[in-house]
Design a protein around this motif. Sequence first.
Motif, PDB file in Angstrom:
ATOM      1  N   CYS A  11       8.841   8.193 -60.036  1.00  0.00           N
ATOM      2  CA  CYS A  11       9.288   7.222 -61.033  1.00  0.00           C
ATOM      3  C   CYS A  11      10.442   7.693 -61.887  1.00  0.00           C
ATOM      4  N   ASP A  12      11.279   6.736 -62.192  1.00  0.00           N
ATOM      5  CA  ASP A  12      12.431   6.902 -63.064  1.00  0.00           C
ATOM      6  C   ASP A  12      11.910   6.946 -64.502  1.00  0.00           C
ATOM      7  N   LEU A  13      12.145   8.060 -65.212  1.00  0.00           N
ATOM      8  CA  LEU A  13      11.638   8.176 -66.576  1.00  0.00           C
ATOM      9  C   LEU A  13      12.742   8.040 -67.621  1.00  0.00           C
ATOM     10  N   SER A  14      13.889   7.514 -67.223  1.00  0.00           N
ATOM     11  CA  SER A  14      14.954   7.359 -68.212  1.00  0.00           C
ATOM     12  C   SER A  14      14.538   6.297 -69.231  1.00  0.00           C
ATOM     13  N   ALA A  22      11.361   3.652 -69.092  1.00  0.00           N
ATOM     14  CA  ALA A  22      10.268   4.612 -69.214  1.00  0.00           C
ATOM     15  C   ALA A  22       8.924   3.936 -69.468  1.00  0.00           C
ATOM     16  N   ALA A  57       7.448   2.682 -66.319  1.00  0.00           N
ATOM     17  CA  ALA A  57       6.969   3.758 -65.452  1.00  0.00           C
ATOM     18  C   ALA A  57       5.637   4.289 -65.957  1.00  0.00           C
ATOM     19  N   ARG A  58       5.520   4.419 -67.293  1.00  0.00           N
ATOM     20  CA  ARG A  58       4.281   4.976 -67.834  1.00  0.00           C
ATOM     21  C   ARG A  58       3.095   4.071 -67.569  1.00  0.00           C
ATOM     22  N   GLY A  61       8.318  12.556 -61.522  1.00  0.00           N
ATOM     23  CA  GLY A  61       9.198  11.830 -62.420  1.00  0.00           C
ATOM     24  C   GLY A  61      10.594  12.415 -62.363  1.00  0.00           C
ATOM     25  N   LEU A  87       4.371  15.320 -61.988  1.00  0.00           N
ATOM     26  CA  LEU A  87       3.658  14.900 -63.191  1.00  0.00           C
ATOM     27  C   LEU A  87       2.153  14.966 -63.028  1.00  0.00           C
ATOM     28  N   ALA A 113       5.541  13.070 -72.210  1.00  0.00           N
ATOM     29  CA  ALA A 113       6.823  12.861 -72.880  1.00  0.00           C
ATOM     30  C   ALA A 113       7.401  14.183 -73.372  1.00  0.00           C
ATOM     31  N   THR A 140      20.402   8.740 -65.469  1.00  0.00           N
ATOM     32  CA  THR A 140      19.659   8.539 -64.232  1.00  0.00           C
ATOM     33  C   THR A 140      20.530   8.825 -63.023  1.00  0.00           C
TER      34      THR A 140
END
Lengths: 287, 474
Positions: B309-312, B316, B319-320, B340, B348, B366, B378
């Motif tokens: 997953c993209d955590l930008s 975010a 994704a969470r 991530g 993760l 985080a 990203t």
Amino acid sequence: MFDSPDHVASALAEVQYLTDTDTSTTVYLAAALQRPLLVEGPAGVGKTELAKAVATATGSELIRLQCYEGLDEARALYEWNYRKQLLRIQAAPDDARWDETHDDIFTDEFLLTRPLLRAIRRDDPTVLLIDEADKTDVEVEALLLEVLSDFQVTIPELGTVTATRRPFVLVTSNATRELSEALKRRCLYLYLDYPSPEREREIVGAQVPELELALAEKLVRTAALLRTLELKKAPSVAETIDWARTLLALGVTGADDFDDETIARTLGVVLKHTADHARVRNELRLP
Amino acid sequence: MTARLLDRHVSFVAALRRRGLRVSIAEDLDAARAMASIELIDRDQLRSALAATLVKRQAQRPLFDLIFDVYYPPVTGTSALEPFDGVTPKRHLPPAPRDAIEDPVRDAIRDLLAEYLASGDEQLLAQAVRDSIEAFGTESHGREGGPGMPGRARSPRAILAKVSAQTLMAGILAQVLSGVERGGVSEQRARTMINDRIRRFEDAVEAGIRRRVAEQTGVEIAVRDWSRPSVDEVPFLDATRADLAEVRREIQPLARRLAAKLAQDQRRGSRGQLDFRATVRASLSTGGVPMATHHRPRRPHKTDLVVLCDLSDSVASFARFTLLLAYALREQFSRVRAFGFVDELDELTRFFTPGGDVVDAMTRLAAEADVTGATGRTDYGRAIELFAQRFDDVVGPRTSLLVLGDARSNYGYVALPTLRRIAGKAKHAYWLNPERRAMWNTGDSRARDFDAITPMVECRNLAQLAEFAKQLGR
């Protein structure tokens, strides 16, 4: 059954079940309009208790159908007693004619009535509790639909059985799955949520009258606080009552004795997950 | 039922339908019958009766209450508060922060409210609500803000900002907790109680304003103008903080529902081979006649789930939520692993211990996840290449691969061949995109290219996420 919503409230209060306007009005309407009542809400807010209270308050018999995955017609409605039928056939004298035997083995004697049929056939006041209806499969829901809309059951060999006196039907659900629109349409709907602290204090007071008022107040406020934290399983009303009983058993009588340490010591009564314990200890900075 | 009442009821039901409640004719009739059998004089009973017959889903109850308030308003008195007379006794509270301009009316209301917050007296609440609406409810009051139309109702938020109930907290806490040591459980208990009362005050003010709007503009228009999506329809990308907290609360119950559904689906039709021995043994009790056949249970097939997953910042929160859901559904998969990235890749999985605390997991994720590298923007290309280098063996023929992100790679390289190779190894590969479908392929979005390799699914809210999870578990 009841004259008015207020009558419901007072009748249920007599058997230690305290209601709010929503609950008393809906129960009254379910009885007055002869509709099934669908009750939803989190676990442990007193859905099943409501059925028991109505049964006790009206002097009815409580018939309970506990739903589970895999429940079928044979367990919910009726079943023929195959073993007894086989015995009857084998024990028939040699010269008996088949149609006599046939007529004989499909009679009441060989019928095993299950909760739904039993509730419909009773002449005396009855409360039918269909517990956790969301656990059943869709097929059983269709069966319920048929039974609850007309209060009659057709048994091919015996004919149609119609309720002479409609039972008070209460269906509970924990909403693990959404019940079908068709079923919901036929029911009245009541959502039971965690009670407000004021009402919960009254409930605790009614169930555990020995508990001092100030302590009860502190207890329900703490329960309300716990419910605001993000827990896996928030404390239910039943657990708050258990908590009150635990405190009595431990000899905690005054509001001042209910301090952080006592809370930490008795937390296991209301929280059943280790992660929840850790979270609460952390957030409330308990010893 | 009189004709006027009937008209009212019919237009009330019509309003409910317009706002998306499915009310059938049978339910409508039930409601009418219910009205006939209760005391109409009691407004709470009327509300309960109509709710019991018309609203069959708790999520719709707030909307119902709003519309009910407009169609069946309570009898209102005017404010008990005279224009400030200078003799109203001041109550003993620590002074609250003030605006630059002294406002005696506001202070009087705040005193009243403070008294309610401390005591919980319902009558004080009603009075405080009435007074605040009376004093600040119309823009013609002329104390602040631009020149509104005279007499026009002001938004509830403006009124609440004026009263600013939260700033009373400290004073009341001090009052309630006098003589008790601060900190610990007693303070938090009091806080919960006061917050609860503040919320009741705010709700009541909001309802009051809505009613006022309805009186001025006519009920139909008033009802049309409110819209608030229910929790499962809040879009992830433009949710407020409060929304996000609410959505997070909704994840656990959702996962429980999904898990039950998935388990059922997996079991359904899963009768395996005939178990001959069991069938014969059971037939003994019916004199050797096999009344029912017994079957061996079939082995459930479970897949591995790999989430990338993209955590930008832009995506975010989405994704969470998806990670939370994936881990809440852990039992439905044989194994779940999560990775991530922003422009650096990190595993993760270590943040999600079985039975662990979700809030904890999110905070630790985080703080500790090592996902940002040099640029901090990203970089799908780099992330995919790194994944292929370091974790190539994670994806196998029994794996479902999920990529979460908005497919916006800042016009950089996107490593399509590598992604194609990884996706080719997996049993399924999907891409969940939290953006509206209409936004795909605009700007730096490479949705079309990714979609060709991993089918892309629009996943803007919890409802869509749940729908997808249902399919994935099959």
